[in-house]
Scaffold this motif. Sequence first.
Motif, PDB file in Angstrom:
ATOM      1  N   VAL A  13       0.874  -1.391   0.260  1.00  0.00           N
ATOM      2  CA  VAL A  13       0.070   0.023   0.067  1.00  0.00           C
ATOM      3  C   VAL A  13       0.752   1.218   0.095  1.00  0.00           C
ATOM      4  CG1 VAL A  13      -1.957  -1.211   1.161  1.00  0.00           C
ATOM      5  CG2 VAL A  13      -0.397   0.130   2.419  1.00  0.00           C
ATOM      6  N   TYR A  14       2.123   1.186   0.227  1.00  0.00           N
ATOM      7  CA  TYR A  14       2.981   2.270   0.357  1.00  0.00           C
ATOM      8  C   TYR A  14       3.599   2.712  -1.004  1.00  0.00           C
ATOM      9  CZ  TYR A  14       2.557   1.510   5.274  1.00  0.00           C
ATOM     10  OH  TYR A  14       2.102   1.377   6.458  1.00  0.00           O
ATOM     11  N   THR A  15       3.418   1.710  -2.190  1.00  0.00           N
ATOM     12  CA  THR A  15       3.779   1.882  -3.615  1.00  0.00           C
ATOM     13  C   THR A  15       3.297   3.139  -4.001  1.00  0.00           C
ATOM     14  OG1 THR A  15       2.274   0.569  -4.419  1.00  0.00           O
ATOM     15  CG2 THR A  15       4.189  -0.442  -3.556  1.00  0.00           C
ATOM     16  N   LYS A  16       3.824   3.508  -5.291  1.00  0.00           N
ATOM     17  CA  LYS A  16       3.072   4.432  -6.137  1.00  0.00           C
ATOM     18  C   LYS A  16       1.767   4.090  -6.834  1.00  0.00           C
ATOM     19  CE  LYS A  16       7.281   6.873  -7.000  1.00  0.00           C
ATOM     20  NZ  LYS A  16       8.484   7.331  -8.056  1.00  0.00           N
ATOM     21  N   LEU A  17       1.427   2.822  -6.503  1.00  0.00           N
ATOM     22  CA  LEU A  17       0.163   2.213  -7.314  1.00  0.00           C
ATOM     23  C   LEU A  17      -1.024   2.861  -6.507  1.00  0.00           C
ATOM     24  CD1 LEU A  17       1.453  -1.450  -7.934  1.00  0.00           C
ATOM     25  CD2 LEU A  17       0.948   0.450  -9.640  1.00  0.00           C
ATOM     26  N   THR A  18      -0.671   3.251  -5.341  1.00  0.00           N
ATOM     27  CA  THR A  18      -1.996   3.935  -4.463  1.00  0.00           C
ATOM     28  C   THR A  18      -1.499   5.167  -4.251  1.00  0.00           C
ATOM     29  OG1 THR A  18      -1.323   3.085  -2.497  1.00  0.00           O
ATOM     30  CG2 THR A  18      -2.520   1.532  -3.855  1.00  0.00           C
ATOM     31  N   THR A  19      -2.796   6.182  -3.855  1.00  0.00           N
ATOM     32  CA  THR A  19      -2.635   7.235  -3.605  1.00  0.00           C
ATOM     33  C   THR A  19      -3.464   7.565  -2.273  1.00  0.00           C
ATOM     34  OG1 THR A  19      -2.907   9.641  -4.342  1.00  0.00           O
ATOM     35  CG2 THR A  19      -4.577   8.193  -4.807  1.00  0.00           C
ATOM     36  N   PRO A  20      -3.155   8.530  -1.460  1.00  0.00           N
ATOM     37  CA  PRO A  20      -3.819   8.760  -0.029  1.00  0.00           C
ATOM     38  C   PRO A  20      -5.321   9.394  -0.689  1.00  0.00           C
ATOM     39  CG  PRO A  20      -1.692  10.089  -0.308  1.00  0.00           C
ATOM     40  CD  PRO A  20      -1.727   9.395  -1.619  1.00  0.00           C
ATOM     41  N   TRP A  21      -6.169   8.715   0.330  1.00  0.00           N
ATOM     42  CA  TRP A  21      -7.646   8.865   0.360  1.00  0.00           C
ATOM     43  C   TRP A  21      -8.019   8.930   1.731  1.00  0.00           C
ATOM     44  CZ3 TRP A  21     -11.708   5.857   2.110  1.00  0.00           C
ATOM     45  CH2 TRP A  21     -12.898   6.250   1.719  1.00  0.00           C
ATOM     46  N   TRP A  22      -9.106   9.824   2.001  1.00  0.00           N
ATOM     47  CA  TRP A  22      -9.935   9.761   3.291  1.00  0.00           C
ATOM     48  C   TRP A  22     -11.350   9.646   2.958  1.00  0.00           C
ATOM     49  CZ3 TRP A  22      -7.207   9.065   7.689  1.00  0.00           C
ATOM     50  CH2 TRP A  22      -5.702   9.374   7.624  1.00  0.00           C
ATOM     51  N   PRO A  23     -11.969   8.835   4.044  1.00  0.00           N
ATOM     52  CA  PRO A  23     -13.448   8.767   4.047  1.00  0.00           C
ATOM     53  C   PRO A  23     -14.097  10.209   4.038  1.00  0.00           C
ATOM     54  CG  PRO A  23     -12.768   7.327   5.571  1.00  0.00           C
ATOM     55  CD  PRO A  23     -11.599   8.205   5.190  1.00  0.00           C
ATOM     56  N   VAL A  24     -15.499  10.123   3.379  1.00  0.00           N
ATOM     57  CA  VAL A  24     -16.114  11.203   3.168  1.00  0.00           C
ATOM     58  C   VAL A  24     -16.240  12.076   4.541  1.00  0.00           C
ATOM     59  CG1 VAL A  24     -18.502  10.562   3.323  1.00  0.00           C
ATOM     60  CG2 VAL A  24     -18.101  12.551   2.091  1.00  0.00           C
ATOM     61  N   SER A  25     -16.523  11.376   5.700  1.00  0.00           N
ATOM     62  CA  SER A  25     -16.680  11.849   7.073  1.00  0.00           C
ATOM     63  C   SER A  25     -15.719  12.739   7.551  1.00  0.00           C
ATOM     64  CB  SER A  25     -17.048  10.731   8.063  1.00  0.00           C
ATOM     65  OG  SER A  25     -16.087   9.689   8.036  1.00  0.00           O
ATOM     66  N   VAL A  26     -14.308  12.012   7.272  1.00  0.00           N
ATOM     67  CA  VAL A  26     -13.076  13.053   7.599  1.00  0.00           C
ATOM     68  C   VAL A  26     -13.012  14.300   6.680  1.00  0.00           C
ATOM     69  CG1 VAL A  26     -10.504  13.006   7.505  1.00  0.00           C
ATOM     70  CG2 VAL A  26     -11.633  10.754   8.241  1.00  0.00           C
ATOM     71  N   ARG A  27     -13.248  14.162   5.350  1.00  0.00           N
ATOM     72  CA  ARG A  27     -13.104  15.370   4.568  1.00  0.00           C
ATOM     73  C   ARG A  27     -14.417  16.489   5.034  1.00  0.00           C
ATOM     74  NH1 ARG A  27     -14.240  12.906  -0.922  1.00  0.00           N
ATOM     75  NH2 ARG A  27     -14.390  10.863   0.134  1.00  0.00           N
ATOM     76  N   LYS A  28     -15.309  15.945   5.332  1.00  0.00           N
ATOM     77  CA  LYS A  28     -16.477  17.031   5.537  1.00  0.00           C
ATOM     78  C   LYS A  28     -16.418  17.611   6.936  1.00  0.00           C
ATOM     79  CE  LYS A  28     -20.186  15.487   2.263  1.00  0.00           C
ATOM     80  NZ  LYS A  28     -21.405  15.183   2.133  1.00  0.00           N
ATOM     81  N   VAL A  29     -15.600  16.831   7.753  1.00  0.00           N
ATOM     82  CA  VAL A  29     -15.570  17.451   9.146  1.00  0.00           C
ATOM     83  C   VAL A  29     -14.211  18.164   9.339  1.00  0.00           C
ATOM     84  CG1 VAL A  29     -14.904  16.721  11.568  1.00  0.00           C
ATOM     85  CG2 VAL A  29     -16.881  15.555  10.500  1.00  0.00           C
ATOM     86  N   LEU A  30     -13.206  17.866   8.672  1.00  0.00           N
ATOM     87  CA  LEU A  30     -11.923  18.649   8.699  1.00  0.00           C
ATOM     88  C   LEU A  30     -11.600  19.757   7.828  1.00  0.00           C
ATOM     89  CD1 LEU A  30      -8.992  16.138   9.305  1.00  0.00           C
ATOM     90  CD2 LEU A  30     -10.162  17.839  10.871  1.00  0.00           C
ATOM     91  N   PHE A  31     -12.313  19.692   6.396  1.00  0.00           N
ATOM     92  CA  PHE A  31     -11.699  20.614   5.470  1.00  0.00           C
ATOM     93  C   PHE A  31     -12.997  21.659   4.883  1.00  0.00           C
ATOM     94  CE2 PHE A  31      -9.102  16.958   4.712  1.00  0.00           C
ATOM     95  CZ  PHE A  31      -7.820  17.411   5.327  1.00  0.00           C
ATOM     96  N   PHE A  32     -12.576  22.518   4.312  1.00  0.00           N
ATOM     97  CA  PHE A  32     -13.466  23.603   3.779  1.00  0.00           C
ATOM     98  C   PHE A  32     -14.278  22.845   2.510  1.00  0.00           C
ATOM     99  CE2 PHE A  32     -10.609  26.565   5.663  1.00  0.00           C
ATOM    100  CZ  PHE A  32     -11.488  27.596   6.109  1.00  0.00           C
ATOM    101  N   PRO A  33     -15.522  23.172   2.250  1.00  0.00           N
ATOM    102  CA  PRO A  33     -16.466  22.365   1.330  1.00  0.00           C
ATOM    103  C   PRO A  33     -15.799  22.259   0.025  1.00  0.00           C
ATOM    104  CG  PRO A  33     -17.661  23.874   2.637  1.00  0.00           C
ATOM    105  CD  PRO A  33     -16.348  24.306   3.181  1.00  0.00           C
ATOM    106  N   GLU A  34     -15.152  23.541  -0.555  1.00  0.00           N
ATOM    107  CA  GLU A  34     -14.345  23.469  -1.756  1.00  0.00           C
ATOM    108  C   GLU A  34     -13.272  22.484  -1.973  1.00  0.00           C
ATOM    109  OE1 GLU A  34     -13.060  27.450   0.109  1.00  0.00           O
ATOM    110  OE2 GLU A  34     -14.628  26.055   0.508  1.00  0.00           O
ATOM    111  N   PHE A  35     -12.798  22.012  -0.628  1.00  0.00           N
ATOM    112  CA  PHE A  35     -11.549  21.139  -0.938  1.00  0.00           C
ATOM    113  C   PHE A  35     -11.998  19.944  -0.644  1.00  0.00           C
ATOM    114  CE2 PHE A  35      -9.748  25.080   0.095  1.00  0.00           C
ATOM    115  CZ  PHE A  35      -8.695  25.131  -0.749  1.00  0.00           C
ATOM    116  N   ILE A  36     -13.296  19.678  -0.183  1.00  0.00           N
ATOM    117  CA  ILE A  36     -13.634  17.936   0.054  1.00  0.00           C
ATOM    118  C   ILE A  36     -13.424  17.101  -1.182  1.00  0.00           C
ATOM    119  CG2 ILE A  36     -15.770  16.580   0.489  1.00  0.00           C
ATOM    120  CD1 ILE A  36     -16.750  19.056   2.165  1.00  0.00           C
TER     121      ILE A  36
END
Length: 396
Positions: A13-36
Amino acid sequence: MAVICGARGNKFVYTKLTTPWWPVSVRKVLFFPEFIDIPVDEVSPVMNNYVREILKPDALKQYIPVMDAMAREHMQSEWHGNPVVKVLPLAKKYTLDLAFRLFIDVVDVEHLTRLVKHLTLVSTGLFSVPINMPGTAFNKGVKGGKIVREEVLKIISNRRKEMMERKITLSSSTDFLSRLLLVKNENGQIMSDKEIYNNIVGLLFASYETTSTAITFILSYLAELPHIYDEVYRELVEIAQSKREGELLTWEDIQKMRYTWNAVCESLRLTPPGHGGFREAVADIWFAGFTIPKGWKVSWTVYTTNKNPEYFPDPEKFNPSRFEGKGPAPYTFVPFGGGPRMCPGKEYARLEILVFIYNIVTQYKLEKINPHEKIKFHVIPVPKEGLPLRIISHTK
């Protein structure tokens, strides 16, 4: 979602074949709407690289005396004179105070006190079911996140104005925020306040939750295992005795804390403060006889290796010697992730934890009030009662 297990899975999972991702709950709680909906790797690679540069050991050396001074102040105000303390809330207070001091140069006690309440709500909502109805953990997290964003954004905006008025340059900036405000992206443009926030919020939250929990559990083990405490005490008191009265810790002192850090690593193995993480397949990829289609999510967790007897004989035993020499086999112990996406705050966390333990152990003997205190799980494991400890001063 594909759940990947074992050392081989960790490496994958640390290879370049995957990229970071976060569940929608994390994105909506932490970040501004335009960055979700913006992929994690597309949020200014220049800024991400600069953040990593700032958090490298050579850049962090200068902050060790500040960490030590703040730890001493914390001991004086929160521990001295109290026969019993609750470690978890005090560790959270220390780590958050330190993060705000070093990252954004804020020491306003009232401001931090207000933020703690909302950060707690954010923590509750991060990995909740994303149903935004009154009373749900997600709803509370969204509300708490909104207030945290507003408060941090005010700090960023005010600092930008102050720096423009005083004509502060990158070379004269000492705190993390001031330096980020002067960095230009790949297009030669200064980052917006919201982009700056995106790069700071993860560090603030990690300090508040995961680092404080790591501190809490290592102190729990030290209180529970006298022979481990004695070895840590012997190492740290030797450093203390080599210092002049009032002299603060240095990088050289930290490098001498080998056994202490091995004990911390063993605590991280047995009770990891972070479960793992998520990534996304950037193409159709093959692993262990299965095809993971492009766009599928990948989850990895530290628990699949930490107590595997193949990697850690007698896995339930607390044994810091596992980390001597070359330590565990590659990809079997990954509390900070691995590869090119290893947690950029790893070295900061190491320094913060060691400085705190040094100030506790050189002053106090520790005893558990409730030896059978249970652990509760949500985003991370925490002692159900906050780890109340009886502390006995070495000077008595």
